[in-house]
Design a protein around this motif. Structure first.
Motif, PDB file in Angstrom:
ATOM      1  N   HIS A 216       0.837  -1.202   0.000  1.00  0.00           N
ATOM      2  CA  HIS A 216       0.000   0.000   0.000  1.00  0.00           C
ATOM      3  C   HIS A 216       0.874   1.256   0.000  1.00  0.00           C
ATOM      4  CE1 HIS A 216      -3.607   2.388   0.803  1.00  0.00           C
ATOM      5  NE2 HIS A 216      -2.932   3.003   1.758  1.00  0.00           N
ATOM      6  N   VAL A 217       1.900   1.254   0.849  1.00  0.00           N
ATOM      7  CA  VAL A 217       2.824   2.394   0.923  1.00  0.00           C
ATOM      8  C   VAL A 217       3.553   2.576  -0.401  1.00  0.00           C
ATOM      9  CG1 VAL A 217       4.963   3.210   2.007  1.00  0.00           C
ATOM     10  CG2 VAL A 217       3.113   2.290   3.432  1.00  0.00           C
ATOM     11  N   LYS A 218       3.980   1.460  -1.000  1.00  0.00           N
ATOM     12  CA  LYS A 218       4.683   1.529  -2.288  1.00  0.00           C
ATOM     13  C   LYS A 218       3.791   2.123  -3.365  1.00  0.00           C
ATOM     14  CE  LYS A 218       6.936  -1.381  -5.763  1.00  0.00           C
ATOM     15  NZ  LYS A 218       7.344  -2.767  -6.137  1.00  0.00           N
ATOM     16  N   ALA A 219       2.504   1.735  -3.378  1.00  0.00           N
ATOM     17  CA  ALA A 219       1.572   2.260  -4.381  1.00  0.00           C
ATOM     18  C   ALA A 219       1.395   3.765  -4.222  1.00  0.00           C
ATOM     19  CB  ALA A 219       0.221   1.547  -4.259  1.00  0.00           C
ATOM     20  N   ILE A 220       1.281   4.230  -2.976  1.00  0.00           N
ATOM     21  CA  ILE A 220       1.159   5.669  -2.730  1.00  0.00           C
ATOM     22  C   ILE A 220       2.415   6.393  -3.207  1.00  0.00           C
ATOM     23  CG2 ILE A 220       0.971   7.442  -0.942  1.00  0.00           C
ATOM     24  CD1 ILE A 220      -0.704   5.475   0.684  1.00  0.00           C
ATOM     25  N   ALA A 221       3.583   5.836  -2.859  1.00  0.00           N
ATOM     26  CA  ALA A 221       4.853   6.478  -3.224  1.00  0.00           C
ATOM     27  C   ALA A 221       5.027   6.545  -4.733  1.00  0.00           C
ATOM     28  CB  ALA A 221       6.015   5.723  -2.584  1.00  0.00           C
ATOM     29  N   GLY A 224       3.115   9.232  -6.375  1.00  0.00           N
ATOM     30  CA  GLY A 224       3.307  10.567  -5.855  1.00  0.00           C
ATOM     31  C   GLY A 224       4.762  10.968  -5.793  1.00  0.00           C
ATOM     32  N   PHE A 225       5.309  11.009  -4.581  1.00  0.00           N
ATOM     33  CA  PHE A 225       6.635  11.596  -4.365  1.00  0.00           C
ATOM     34  C   PHE A 225       7.786  10.727  -4.881  1.00  0.00           C
ATOM     35  CE2 PHE A 225       5.196   9.487  -0.452  1.00  0.00           C
ATOM     36  CZ  PHE A 225       6.198   8.539  -0.269  1.00  0.00           C
ATOM     37  N   ALA A 226       7.548   9.461  -5.225  1.00  0.00           N
ATOM     38  CA  ALA A 226       8.644   8.591  -5.693  1.00  0.00           C
ATOM     39  C   ALA A 226       8.361   8.035  -7.086  1.00  0.00           C
ATOM     40  CB  ALA A 226       8.858   7.452  -4.692  1.00  0.00           C
ATOM     41  N   LYS A 227       7.759   8.850  -7.946  1.00  0.00           N
ATOM     42  CA  LYS A 227       7.403   8.392  -9.287  1.00  0.00           C
ATOM     43  C   LYS A 227       8.607   7.895 -10.075  1.00  0.00           C
ATOM     44  CE  LYS A 227       3.253  11.156 -10.193  1.00  0.00           C
ATOM     45  NZ  LYS A 227       2.675  12.258 -11.014  1.00  0.00           N
ATOM     46  N   ARG A 228       9.731   8.564  -9.927  1.00  0.00           N
ATOM     47  CA  ARG A 228      10.906   8.259 -10.763  1.00  0.00           C
ATOM     48  C   ARG A 228      11.973   7.459 -10.012  1.00  0.00           C
ATOM     49  NH1 ARG A 228       8.975  13.235 -11.925  1.00  0.00           N
ATOM     50  NH2 ARG A 228       8.464  13.677 -14.111  1.00  0.00           N
ATOM     51  N   ILE A 229      11.607   6.917  -8.873  1.00  0.00           N
ATOM     52  CA  ILE A 229      12.575   6.167  -8.063  1.00  0.00           C
ATOM     53  C   ILE A 229      12.200   4.685  -8.078  1.00  0.00           C
ATOM     54  CG2 ILE A 229      13.530   5.834  -5.743  1.00  0.00           C
ATOM     55  CD1 ILE A 229      13.021   8.782  -5.215  1.00  0.00           C
ATOM     56  N   ASP A 247      -3.173   1.309  10.316  1.00  0.00           N
ATOM     57  CA  ASP A 247      -3.083   2.712   9.910  1.00  0.00           C
ATOM     58  C   ASP A 247      -1.810   3.362  10.422  1.00  0.00           C
ATOM     59  OD1 ASP A 247      -5.480   2.459   8.606  1.00  0.00           O
ATOM     60  OD2 ASP A 247      -6.676   3.331  10.223  1.00  0.00           O
ATOM     61  N   GLN A 248      -1.434   3.028  11.658  1.00  0.00           N
ATOM     62  CA  GLN A 248      -0.214   3.620  12.207  1.00  0.00           C
ATOM     63  C   GLN A 248       1.028   3.070  11.524  1.00  0.00           C
ATOM     64  OE1 GLN A 248       0.084   3.875  16.449  1.00  0.00           O
ATOM     65  NE2 GLN A 248      -1.847   4.974  16.650  1.00  0.00           N
ATOM     66  N   LEU A 249       0.999   1.801  11.133  1.00  0.00           N
ATOM     67  CA  LEU A 249       2.134   1.254  10.379  1.00  0.00           C
ATOM     68  C   LEU A 249       2.268   1.944   9.024  1.00  0.00           C
ATOM     69  CD1 LEU A 249       2.121  -2.612  10.956  1.00  0.00           C
ATOM     70  CD2 LEU A 249       3.576  -0.885  12.012  1.00  0.00           C
ATOM     71  N   ILE A 250       1.148   2.210   8.378  1.00  0.00           N
ATOM     72  CA  ILE A 250       1.195   2.932   7.110  1.00  0.00           C
ATOM     73  C   ILE A 250       1.816   4.300   7.314  1.00  0.00           C
ATOM     74  CG2 ILE A 250      -0.241   4.056   5.353  1.00  0.00           C
ATOM     75  CD1 ILE A 250      -2.149   1.679   5.570  1.00  0.00           C
ATOM     76  N   GLN A 251       1.452   4.978   8.399  1.00  0.00           N
ATOM     77  CA  GLN A 251       2.015   6.287   8.698  1.00  0.00           C
ATOM     78  C   GLN A 251       3.526   6.208   8.901  1.00  0.00           C
ATOM     79  OE1 GLN A 251       0.195   8.106  12.113  1.00  0.00           O
ATOM     80  NE2 GLN A 251       1.070  10.117  11.713  1.00  0.00           N
ATOM     81  N   LEU A 256       9.023   7.035   6.406  1.00  0.00           N
ATOM     82  CA  LEU A 256      10.380   6.546   6.122  1.00  0.00           C
ATOM     83  C   LEU A 256      10.661   6.513   4.621  1.00  0.00           C
ATOM     84  CD1 LEU A 256      10.686   3.624   8.717  1.00  0.00           C
ATOM     85  CD2 LEU A 256      11.574   5.963   8.898  1.00  0.00           C
ATOM     86  N   VAL A 257       9.692   6.078   3.821  1.00  0.00           N
ATOM     87  CA  VAL A 257       9.889   6.027   2.374  1.00  0.00           C
ATOM     88  C   VAL A 257       9.994   7.436   1.795  1.00  0.00           C
ATOM     89  CG1 VAL A 257       8.843   5.309   0.187  1.00  0.00           C
ATOM     90  CG2 VAL A 257       8.811   3.766   2.137  1.00  0.00           C
ATOM     91  N   LYS A 258       9.203   8.354   2.318  1.00  0.00           N
ATOM     92  CA  LYS A 258       9.276   9.742   1.848  1.00  0.00           C
ATOM     93  C   LYS A 258      10.643  10.348   2.171  1.00  0.00           C
ATOM     94  CE  LYS A 258       6.497  13.966   1.700  1.00  0.00           C
ATOM     95  NZ  LYS A 258       7.532  14.969   1.957  1.00  0.00           N
ATOM     96  N   ASN A 259      11.143  10.079   3.380  1.00  0.00           N
ATOM     97  CA  ASN A 259      12.483  10.558   3.736  1.00  0.00           C
ATOM     98  C   ASN A 259      13.535   9.963   2.806  1.00  0.00           C
ATOM     99  OD1 ASN A 259      11.516  12.098   5.808  1.00  0.00           O
ATOM    100  ND2 ASN A 259      12.295  10.819   7.462  1.00  0.00           N
TER     101      ASN A 259
END
Length: 380
Positions: A216-221, A224-229, A247-251, A256-259
């Motif tokens: 789920h986190v990978k799909a969001i990334a 969005g912010f990690a389109k080219r990574i 929900d808290q694990l997703i947060q 961490l992925v955004k960082n």
């Protein structure tokens, strides 16, 4: 001497040289407790040569009743490796206040033999920092509650006054009133983010499939912010569920992925790796009790970005610590708070082009009496 024997001797010599290059004390103990091997660091640790150590049994070198002796027996019985942290091996021979982390593993080629690696002040220091992070988060909790009550109300008045002034202000003054409004909104936003720390309600925890969370986190990334990574996966498919709040694990992992994505920036070679693993035997002390909690589930977020500077690394999870020009320094503090409230620990290892955020958490397991006490879980 035939070629096979010569090759075996060469391999033995190579293994001996390799173990001596490890900057940790390593010994091998046979079924009778005799020390059959000690590398150079072990000689320094025990203040004795390998020849002298070979004339002793482990119980003669370690204080009576030491947890190390129990661990060695457990590993022999279970035939599985065990990690133990904060083990006191203090003695006149080894020194006062000698606290170590231990890795004990069976040697299948020599039935009854085990290898013991001592690691002085490594994970123990990281766990100490975890307690510091949680203490810092608690201090932010009080500050957040105070800010919400004492600052947000006056800020709404200031914003309202600025909007009224803007109606009759000149073009030049209108820019100033808009500045007041924008800065007020920014402060309110910061206070809103800090209010998360003041939430002391018990966490609603249940069995969670960590791979579903990471997907789920990978799909969001990726949208969005990690389109080219490039985001890679290194999953252990047999992992049991984690005992957590989805929900808290997703947060946590979104942060961490955004960082990681921000550390990579526009590097076309940038990669983020999400990994999961089962680490049986990892146990940590619970503050205020004599017990130890098993944290067998390891989740990692790795990137090959610019890394974290050495001066920031020890305080990375403290509130208001950031390297971003416009960062608030609350993201990783919140991550540490969530992980801590789940009974887990988080640590960061970083060098240029290699940064790893590692989370250790308890597993979920059903027993006839409900959830298990040790958090070890079962392999599925």
């Amino acid at each position: 001497m035939n070629a096979t024997v010569a090759q075996s001797m060469d391999m033995a010599d190579a293994a001996h040289i390799l173990l001596n290059t490890i900057r940790r004390p390593v010994i091998m103990v046979d079924a009778e407790g005799v020390i059959t091997f000690a590398n150079a660091d072990a000689e320094d640790f025990f203040r004795s040569s390998a020849t002298m150590l070979a004339r002793n049994t482990l119980p003669k070198l370690i204080p009576f009743g030491s947890p190390l002796l129990t661990l060695v027996d457990q590993v022999r019985e279970r035939r599985a490796p065990v990690n133990e942290y904060r083990v006191d091996v203090s003695s006149p021979r080894l020194g006062i206040e000698k606290v170590v982390d231990l890795y004990v593993a069976p040697v299948s080629e020599f039935p009854g033999s085990v290898v013991v690696m001592f690691q002085e002040r490594s994970m123990a220091d990281k766990i100490d920092r975890q307690m510091t992070h949680r203490g810092a988060a608690r201090s932010v909790t009080g500050l957040a509650a105070m800010l919400a009550h004492e600052i947000k109300n006056p800020l709404s008045g200031i914003r309202g006054a600025a909007q009224l002034l803007e109606l009759s202000a000149s073009d030049e003054d209108r820019a100033l009133t808009r500045l007041i409004t924008d800065e007020t909104d920014r402060i309110v936003s910061l206070v809103d983010r800090m209010e998360v720390f003041s939430d002391e309600r018990p966490i609603d925890r249940y069995p969670v499939n960590i791979h579903v969370v990471l997907d789920h986190v990978k799909a969001i990334a990726k949208n969005g912010f990690a389109k080219r990574i490039k985001i890679l996966e290194d999953y252990d498919p047999s992992l049991p569920p984690v005992f957590a709040n989805r929900d808290q694990l997703i947060q946590v992992f979104l942060n961490l992925v955004k960082n990681a994505a921000e550390a990579i920036g526009g590097d076309p070679q940038g990669e983020i790796t999400l990994s999961t693993a089962f680490r049986p035997g990892i146990r940590v002390s619970v503050p205020g009790t004599q017990g130890r909690v098993s944290l067998p589930l390891e989740f990692c977020v790795r990137d090959n970005g610019s890394g974290v500077s050495e001066d920031i690394l020890p305080i990375l999870f403290d509130p208001f610590i950031t390297t971003k020009p416009n960062g608030s320094g609350l993201g990783l503090a919140l991550v540490a708070k969530i992980v801590g409230e789940h009974g887990g620990i988080i640590e960061c290892d970083s060098t240029p082009r290699a940064t790893t955020f590692r989370i250790l958490m308890p597993a979920w397991k059903v027993t006839p009496f409900g959830t298990d006490d040790d958090g070890e879980g079962d392999r599925k």
